[in-house]
Design an enzyme around this catalytic site. Structure first.
Site, PDB file in Angstrom:
ATOM      1  N   ASP A 356       0.868  -1.173   0.000  1.00 13.53           N
ATOM      2  CA  ASP A 356       0.000   0.000   0.000  1.00 13.53           C
ATOM      3  C   ASP A 356       0.907   1.226   0.000  1.00 13.53           C
ATOM      4  OD1 ASP A 356      -2.336   1.669   0.448  1.00 13.53           O
ATOM      5  OD2 ASP A 356      -1.650   1.802   2.522  1.00 13.53           O
ATOM      6  N   ASP A 556      -1.790  -0.709   5.899  1.00 11.03           N
ATOM      7  CA  ASP A 556      -2.045  -0.151   7.224  1.00 11.03           C
ATOM      8  C   ASP A 556      -3.494   0.232   7.456  1.00 11.03           C
ATOM      9  OD1 ASP A 556      -1.859   2.128   5.399  1.00 11.03           O
ATOM     10  OD2 ASP A 556      -1.981   3.331   7.227  1.00 11.03           O
ATOM     11  N   ASP A 560      -7.258  -1.775   3.345  1.00 10.19           N
ATOM     12  CA  ASP A 560      -6.334  -2.833   2.943  1.00 10.19           C
ATOM     13  C   ASP A 560      -6.743  -4.208   3.479  1.00 10.19           C
ATOM     14  OD1 ASP A 560      -4.556  -0.996   1.687  1.00 10.19           O
ATOM     15  OD2 ASP A 560      -3.758  -0.455   3.656  1.00 10.19           O
TER      16      ASP A 560
END
Length: 667
Positions: A356, A556, A560
């Site tokens: 990410d 995080d 996600d």
């Protein structure tokens, strides 16, 4: 070999939401903090019984080694049997009623057989191993279930619906239907996915898209349930029912992915069944056939019991668990939390890593990276520091992340920032204030008509930066560019993972393409997929898996979590990660140290090699001892010594991975 006695009831297929509290309409909500791990352990019955069994076994061992009374250590060992064995025994009986055999049955029979011929220590050790394994899986299941249930608290349960006559009423968000109009006041969470039909505001939607900065929302803009409204008032037309919202789909995807992972245990269950059947049948044959042929009962029983002991899976279990637990402890000391041995085994198989962007490769907070002067700055007698000073003075009263970044930048330059008056914040536009008798505006450059201004803004945004315009008395004097800060260790981690896995990491982000490409260039990532919503990240992970990769996703945010659950391994950032991401993941980078990830992968691969070597050795010992007992006469002391000796050897071999040297030599 999986030794857990849990069944499918550990993870319900649906979550019961009837006990959820009812807050005031549109009240801001955050995810509840997860139950602390020590409290979760105490709440799980399997963990309490495993702890009791381990304690009784340890005390019994001390009494035994100290030469204490036989009745005392026997009592303690048998109490260990009762504490750790009653649940597997119950599961075994249930399996027998269903006309199946599993390792639970074998464990109980082997333990009782050991006690029957005086080897109560062996049986108690087997009980402890099984009880501990079952407890670990129960704890992991409980934590995952709680974290998914917590996500349901993200969106408000109540919303303010606008009536046809202009009135308002509070309703459950579950009762909203497409076409309803919802009023969202400043600071409240948006109750449904929809489109803005009136008003303007900045909306923090990092929990859904991962964007680091609030996004300006005006008429026609799309908004998501669970995101936080800024200072403006919005009227939103509902476009999706609550069950179809992005947040609801995240919950569904996490549950579906978790169930998919659970189905991979079917193969292990088949192995358990076959192994149990073979050992039980072989034991009965060793006892029954010689008796039918006229053999003496006592030596025949002794041979059958010896077979049960040497054929027990204790050595196989210890061949597997010590190296895995040693690596889990070692990487844990260095800031990588692996939640289970299964997670470690999966980590060893990873050959592609996906990251990410915001909060993972970056710190998730904007910083000023450039200040560009415009032609009117010269006429106003402004330098770059002068532009920053005016912007910081105007932004000092702002709570917007951009404003805070500008103020931090001015403080870092030790600029003397004058006081400002008549502060006014306009959602979606910027702030205005009077500084030293002059009107200073820090605004979005959207729609800038002057060619010189438009060129500078376009150049900054092409580099993936956020541009803001500084105006003095209505004349544009400068452009301040901001960007999310890259983690200092990100380039080194990306390079190490590229070398270790043999494939370049990939960036999956909800941010725009320009920002994503700029970050990828800075950290050394070659493949970028930008503008992704949570379901798109899931699709991206699945496409990588379809190409033959075992994917680890590092993230995080709540957005996600579905992709983490879908990936071969989900890895969360510990300090900045959301509660759901932390709980859904298989591993956590506790210190947010990305350079620990390639070391953890390398060490997990070494653990896999040690496990294979241990299994070969332990299996060979079992085969030799079983063959000796079947074709010859294996003395019980030699059988016990060989069986226990093999467990000690494989355990010590695995525990070598606990050393600090193993971590240093990992990559």
């Amino acid at each position: 070999m999986q030794m857990c006695s849990c069944n499918s009831s550990c993870m319900p297929s649906t979550l019961d939401t009837r006990s959820r509290p009812t807050p005031t309409a549109g009240a801001p909500r955050t995810l509840p903090r997860p139950v602390p791990l020590h409290r979760t352990i105490w709440q799980v019955a399997e963990a309490r019984w495993a702890t009791a069994a381990t304690a009784l076994f340890a005390i019994g061992g001390i009494v035994h080694l100290a030469g204490g009374p036989t009745w005392l250590f026997w009592t303690l060992y048998l109490a260990c049997y009762a504490a750790g064995g009653w649940e597997p025994a119950l599961a075994g009986l249930q399996a027998l009623r269903e006309r199946t055999l599993d390792v639970d049955v074998l464990m109980i029979v082997a333990a009782l057989a050991a006690a029957a011929i005086g080897q109560v220590f062996d049986g108690a050790l087997l009980i402890v191993i099984f009880a501990t394994s079952g407890a670990l899986e129960a704890i992991a299941t409980r934590r995952t279930q709680d974290s998914v249930r917590a996500l349901l608290h993200l969106a408000p349960e109540r919303a303010v619906r606008v009536l046809a006559d202009g009135g308002e009423e509070q309703v459950d968000t579950a009762d909203l239907v497409p076409g309803d109009l919802v009023l969202v006041r400043p600071g409240n969470r948006i109750g449904a996915d929809g489109a803005v039909v009136d008003g303007a505001s900045d909306v923090d939607q990092a929990s859904i898209t991962g964007e680091p900065l609030p996004v300006a929302k005006q008429v026609g803009a799309e908004v998501f349930a669970g995101t936080v409204n800024g200072a403006g008032v919005l009227t939103v037309r509902v476009e999706r029912a609550a069950a179809d919202s992005v947040v609801a789909r995240i919950v569904t995807m996490v549950e579906e992915a978790s169930e998919t992972k659970a189905r991979t245990q079917l193969f292990i269950e088949k192995v358990e069944q076959r192994y149990s059947v073979v050992v039980v049948v072989a034991t009965l044959l060793l006892l029954g056939v010689p008796l039918l042929l006229g053999a003496a009962f006592e030596p025949t029983l002794l041979r059958a019991m010896t077979f049960m002991i040497v054929a027990s899976p204790c050595a196989i279990v210890l061949a597997t668990m010590p190296p895995l637990l040693a690596v889990m402890a070692n990487v844990g000391r260095h800031g990588v939390l692996l939640k289970s041995a299964v997670a470690l085994e999966r980590l060893a198989q990873v050959d592609r890593v996906a990251f990410d962007k915001t909060g993972t490769l970056t710190l998730g907070t904007p910083e000023v990276v450039d200040v560009a002067l415009l032609p009117d700055a010269g006429a106003a007698g402004l330098t770059e520091d002068g532009v920053v000073t005016l912007a910081a003075a105007a932004e000092r009263g702002s709570e917007h992340p951009v404003g805070r970044a500008v103020v931090r930048y001015a403080e870092g330059l030790a600029l003397a920032v004058p006081p400002a008056h008549d502060f006014l914040a306009t959602p979606g536009r910027g702030v205005t204030a009077t500084v030293a008798g002059r009107v200073v505006e820090v605004a979005s450059p959207r729609g800038a008509a002057e060619p010189a201004v438009a060129r500078v803004v376009a150049a900054q945004e092409a580099g993936g930066r956020t541009a803001i315009l500084v105006l003095l008395d209505g004349r544009a004097c400068g452009v301040i560019a901001l960007a999310d800060r890259v983690r200092p260790d990100a380039p080194a981690a990306v390079a190490a993972l590229d070398t270790l896995t043999g494939s370049s990491p990939v960036l999956l982000t909800g941010d725009n393409r320009a920002a994503a490409d700029a970050l990828a260039t800075r950290v050394g990532i070659g493949e970028v997929r930008a503008g992704l919503l949570p379901e798109h990240k899931v699709d991206a992970v699945r496409s990588l898996q379809a190409a033959g990769h075992r994917v680890a996703l590092v993230g995080d945010g709540i957005n996600d979590a579905p992709a983490m659950a879908t990936a071969h391994v989900g890895i969360a950032m510990g300090r900045t990660g959301s509660d759901l991401a932390t709980e859904t993941s298989d591993a956590v980078l506790v210190r947010d140290d990305l350079t620990a990830l390639p070391r953890a992968i390398a060490l997990s691969r070494r653990a896999e090699r040690v496990v294979k070597a241990n299994l070969v050795f332990a299996s060979a010992v079992i085969v030799v001892l079983v063959t000796w007992d079947v074709v010859g006469t294996l003395p019980l002391p030699i059988g016990v010594a060989g069986h226990e000796g093999s467990t000690v050897v494989v355990a010590l071999n695995g525990l070598r991975l606990l050393r600090a040297k193993a971590w240093r030599d990992a990559v």
